[in-house]
Design an enzyme around this catalytic site. Structure first.
Site, PDB file in Angstrom:
ATOM      1  N   SER A 162       0.800  -1.229   0.000  1.00 47.59           N
ATOM      2  CA  SER A 162       0.000   0.000   0.000  1.00 47.59           C
ATOM      3  C   SER A 162       0.830   1.275   0.000  1.00 47.59           C
ATOM      4  CB  SER A 162      -0.942  -0.005   1.210  1.00 47.59           C
ATOM      5  OG  SER A 162      -0.205  -0.088   2.406  1.00 47.59           O
TER       6      SER A 162
ATOM      7  N   LYS B 237      -6.633   2.296   8.894  1.00 49.10           N
ATOM      8  CA  LYS B 237      -5.842   3.424   8.405  1.00 49.10           C
ATOM      9  C   LYS B 237      -6.571   4.744   8.635  1.00 49.10           C
ATOM     10  CE  LYS B 237      -3.489   0.644   4.883  1.00 49.10           C
ATOM     11  NZ  LYS B 237      -3.335   0.349   3.458  1.00 49.10           N
TER      12      LYS B 237
END
Length: 823
Positions: A711, A754
């Site tokens: 990511s 996140k």
């Protein structure tokens, strides 16, 4: 008679003094003198645990209680007269007045001895019986008002004389049959003149229960006492005759090889006298239990075969106990024995909501399962796998589910298991064989449909002893687990009614075939708002109770809890938050215990005094005056976190350097980002010759911490573009996503964690892939109302959104031509 008769027969005596070396037997005249003595109105009472003292009888007593030692020593210095009463319950260490029998004996202390082992032994002689009237003192020992126990006069008729003669004769027979009593004891019995003393003496020394002896002491008629003694002697005589008869049956010449045989034969003979030998009794008991089991015909046939094998074995053979243990396991397992499910769905919902805040997906799935089970009444239980960071309540959720369903709860920790036999058991042929932990846990639960939590399924290991995760394939397959085969049990066992709930922190280490058999439910981390509610409703009340505080003793305002969350914790769960709240509660508890003044409503200063200076700084990421520094969002095993990507340029030949303990995936992301930037340099206003004249260094801080994952591509490319264009990155901006060589932005996982990390770090804008919009929609709108999301598909959109038009204050002059390096 008891084994102390050698002492007792030679110490029975009349009124004596402490210098007497030999104690003669009591005469009729001695007894009359003793009975005519006045009984004191109050007596110090010595409780006896295992002995009953009779008038005229001398016994030794070892005194151990502090109260009793004090009583004896004070009485020994005085008139040496005390009251002796046996206690009703021998297990009581320090009996009260109400816990003593009502009839006791006045005693004279003859001698006080200090034994070599430190114990105090006192020799006492009984005098007269008395009744307890009332307690007048209980410290340092009991003192009571007493009344002389009046005995009814009895005429010595022919029947009574015959009874006394029978008692003498039976006592002589017992002395003759018992190997522990010397023959001289019978001579002592013949020399006792007083019938009353004879009854007391035999009552004191015969092998009878304390309750029976106390009952004799409390009888006011000598004739009744004699009849009771006769009954007890008859029982003792019969037992001695039976023992001698048993021993005579197995008496033979023995050598060393015959010793074990003799012991077994003697035990067998005793059991035959009781009505059967142990092997037969065990065999019959197993068959009786088998009749009550609800097992299938196949299991019943297998059990019959195995119990027949037990019947053919010698009970002394080593394999006998192995076979017996195996059959007992089969009988202990709850074959088709179920607990009744509670189908009150509203009650189940209340229990789940009360025990856990949030976790709506899991609660909804459990209610769905209950609803279907209520309508169908029979369905295969699902295999649920709760995946999420530590401290979010995955394991404790199993207990709440069991409570909501009304089922038994079983938990099996899989962390560190490396042996396949832990799951499937060992074969019976191995020494020390035992069933696997699945079967053992079901046996412990006592029901065939428990809630079974397989904790930390992602921590299962593998070595030369097998692969436990492969052994779990059959357990966690709804199509196969109705016939689970344990190597020890050797017959199929139905696990399909068990509600299995597995927990894991990560799916990456779980075997794909095993993962395919489970229904994955993500248990995401908590938002700050959720943590505040959890702290108020669960953590703070729990810590108050654990530390003995009342509700009014401590109060934490919402702003204070938020401060603890933001400044002292960095986690998705609430385990660390609970520890910090526990520290605050202990700080208050200390103040209360030390009787110091304090304010129940804690302030910020109180928090910093107890917890210390703040550990985390949510504004740490800020400071975008340097080009090439970008804030990324990362997922870790403990939840989400922010991650900085730093890039810098230095004169060179276009070399790429990567530091920060990066994994292969992140290194590839950096290479892809640089390659894409070189290919599309013109689009971003970059002179392509710069790539050959400047070295690029990409660093991810906290180099000691390993980092990897797919990511970081978007963040890498943004950092490199910022460095080569010397344009700043916008404030309060973070991003996540992977890129392709063509500049496409790909979706990534762990979005909720996140987002929570971004909120903790005071981020205002987030850039992520358009395909991740569905993950944002699953988060409550109230939790993300302060965030702005930018959904992108191309890397050019990211650069447009992330970089400002202005360059940094002191940019690197990339137009300067670098002189070639000459070797």
């Amino acid at each position: 008679m008891s084994k102390q008769d050698i002492f007792d027969f030679h110490t029975a005596m009349p009124i004596i003094n402490e210098d007497t070396e030999f104690f003669p037997l009591m005469s009729q005249q001695d007894e009359e003198e003793m009975n005519n003595e006045e009984t004191p109105e109050t007596l110090a009472i010595l409780p006896l645990r295992n002995t009953v003292l009779f008038p005229g009888v001398v016994i030794p007593i070892t005194v151990g209680r502090d109260k009793s030692i004090k009583l004896i020593k004070e009485a020994y210095k005085g008139n040496k007269i005390i009251g002796v009463v046996s206690q009703k319950d021998v297990s009581i260490e320090d009996p009260t007045f109400e816990q003593l029998n009502t009839v006791g004996t006045v005693a004279n202390i003859i001698k006080l001895l200090q034994m070599p082992d430190g114990n105090t032994t006192v020799i006492i002689q009984g005098k007269q019986r008395f009744s307890l009237i009332e307690e007048v003192q209980n410290e340092p020992y009991i003192k009571a008002v007493v009344k002389k126990f009046e005995e009814q006069k009895h005429k010595a008729d022919k029947e009574f004389k015959t009874l006394i003669a029978s008692i003498r004769e039976m006592s002589a027979q017992i002395i003759q049959l018992s190997p522990n009593i010397p023959s001289e004891a019978s001579i002592a019995l013949k020399n006792i003149e007083s019938n009353s003393f004879l009854i007391n003496f035999i009552s004191s020394n015969m092998n009878a229960e304390m309750a029976d002896k106390q009952k004799i002491l409390e009888m006011d008629k000598l004739h009744e006492r004699a009849q009771k003694v006769m009954e007890l002697l008859m029982v003792e005589l019969q037992m001695l005759e039976l023992r001698n008869q048993i021993q005579s049956k197995v008496r033979t010449d023995l050598d060393k090889q015959q010793r074990d045989y003799f012991l077994n034969q003697q035990l067998k003979t005793i059991q035959e006298e009781l009505g059967g030998n142990s092997a037969d009794l065990e065999f019959d008991a197993l068959q009786e239990r088998a009749k009550k089991k609800k097992w299938t015909q196949a299991v019943a046939d297998h059990f019959d075969k195995e119990i027949d094998k037990l019947g053919r074995m010698n009970p002394a053979a080593p394999d006998y106990s192995v076979q017996l243990n195996y059959l007992e396991l089969l009988l202990d397992l709850p074959w088709s024995e179920f607990t009744k499910d509670n189908f009150d769905l509203k009650r189940a919902q209340r229990i789940l909501d009360k025990d856990h805040f949030g976790l709506e997906k899991v609660k909804q799935r459990i209610i769905e399962y209950l609803a279907v089970l209520k309508l169908k009444r029979n369905m295969k239980a699902p295999i649920l796998c709760l995946v999420g960071p530590p401290g979010v309540g995955k394991t404790s959720l199993g207990k709440s589910i069991a409570k909501a369903l009304g089922r038994k709860y079983v938990r099996m920790a899989l962390g560190g298991i490396r042996d396949e036999a832990e799951i499937r058991g060992h074969r019976k042929t191995y020494i020390g064989a035992m069933p696997g932990r699945i079967i053992s846990s079901i046996k412990k639960a006592g029901a065939d449909n428990p809630v079974f939590v397989l904790d930390e399924i992602d921590k299962v290991g593998t070595d030369h002893r097998g692969d436990p995760s492969s052994a779990l394939l059959e357990v966690l397959d709804p199509e196969q687990n109705n016939a689970f085969y344990d190597h020890y049990v050797e017959v199929d066992y139905d696990l399909s009614n068990i509600l299995f709930i597995a927990t894991a922190n990560s799916l990456s280490t779980i075997q794909p075939a095993l993962l395919d058999r489970m229904e994955i439910i993500e248990v995401n981390g908590y938002t700050i708002e959720e943590k505040i509610e959890i702290a108020k409703k669960y953590l703070l009340p729990k810590q108050k109770e654990n530390h003995g505080l009342q509700t009014k003793d401590i109060s934490l305002k919402t702003t204070l809890i938020e401060k603890v969350i933001e400044d002292y914790t960095r986690e998705s769960g609430v385990r660390g938050l609970e520890k910090k709240i526990g520290s605050l509660v202990r700080g208050v508890a200390t103040k209360i215990a030390m009787e110091e003044t304090y304010e129940a409503n804690l302030s910020n200063d109180d928090v910093e005094r107890i917890l210390g200076a703040p550990i985390y700084d949510k504004d740490l990421y800020e400071g975008n005056e340097v080009a090439g520094v970008v804030t990324g969002l990362a997922w870790t095993s403990v939840g989400g976190d922010i991650l900085f990507i730093e890039s810098s340029l230095s004169p060179g030949k276009g070399k790429l350097t990567l530091t920060g303990n990066l994994g292969d995936v992140m290194k590839e992301s950096a290479v892809i980002a640089l390659a894409y930037l070189r290919a599309h340099a013109a689009e971003f206003g970059i002179d392509y010759t710069l790539f050959d004249n400047w070295d690029v260094h990409v660093h991810v801080p906290a180099g000691a911490t390993p980092k990897d994952g797919p990511s970081a591509g978007v963040t890498m490319l943004t950092a490199l573009t910022s460095a080569f264009t010397q344009r700043k990155v916008k404030q309060h901006l973070a991003m996540t996503g992977e890129i392709t060589l063509r500049g496409k932005v790909l979706p990534v996982g762990g979005i909720k964690e996140k987002i929570l990390a971004a909120k903790r770090a005071n981020i205002k804008e987030i850039i992520l892939c358009k395909s991740n919009r569905k993950d944002i929609l699953e988060i409550k709108e109230s939790y993300i109302k302060d965030l702005t999301f930018h959904y992108v598909t191309e890397m050019s959109e990211v650069i447009e959104l992330a970089l400002t038009k202005n360059k940094v204050k002191k940019p690197i002059d990339l137009s300067v031509k670098i002189a070639p390096i000459i070797n």
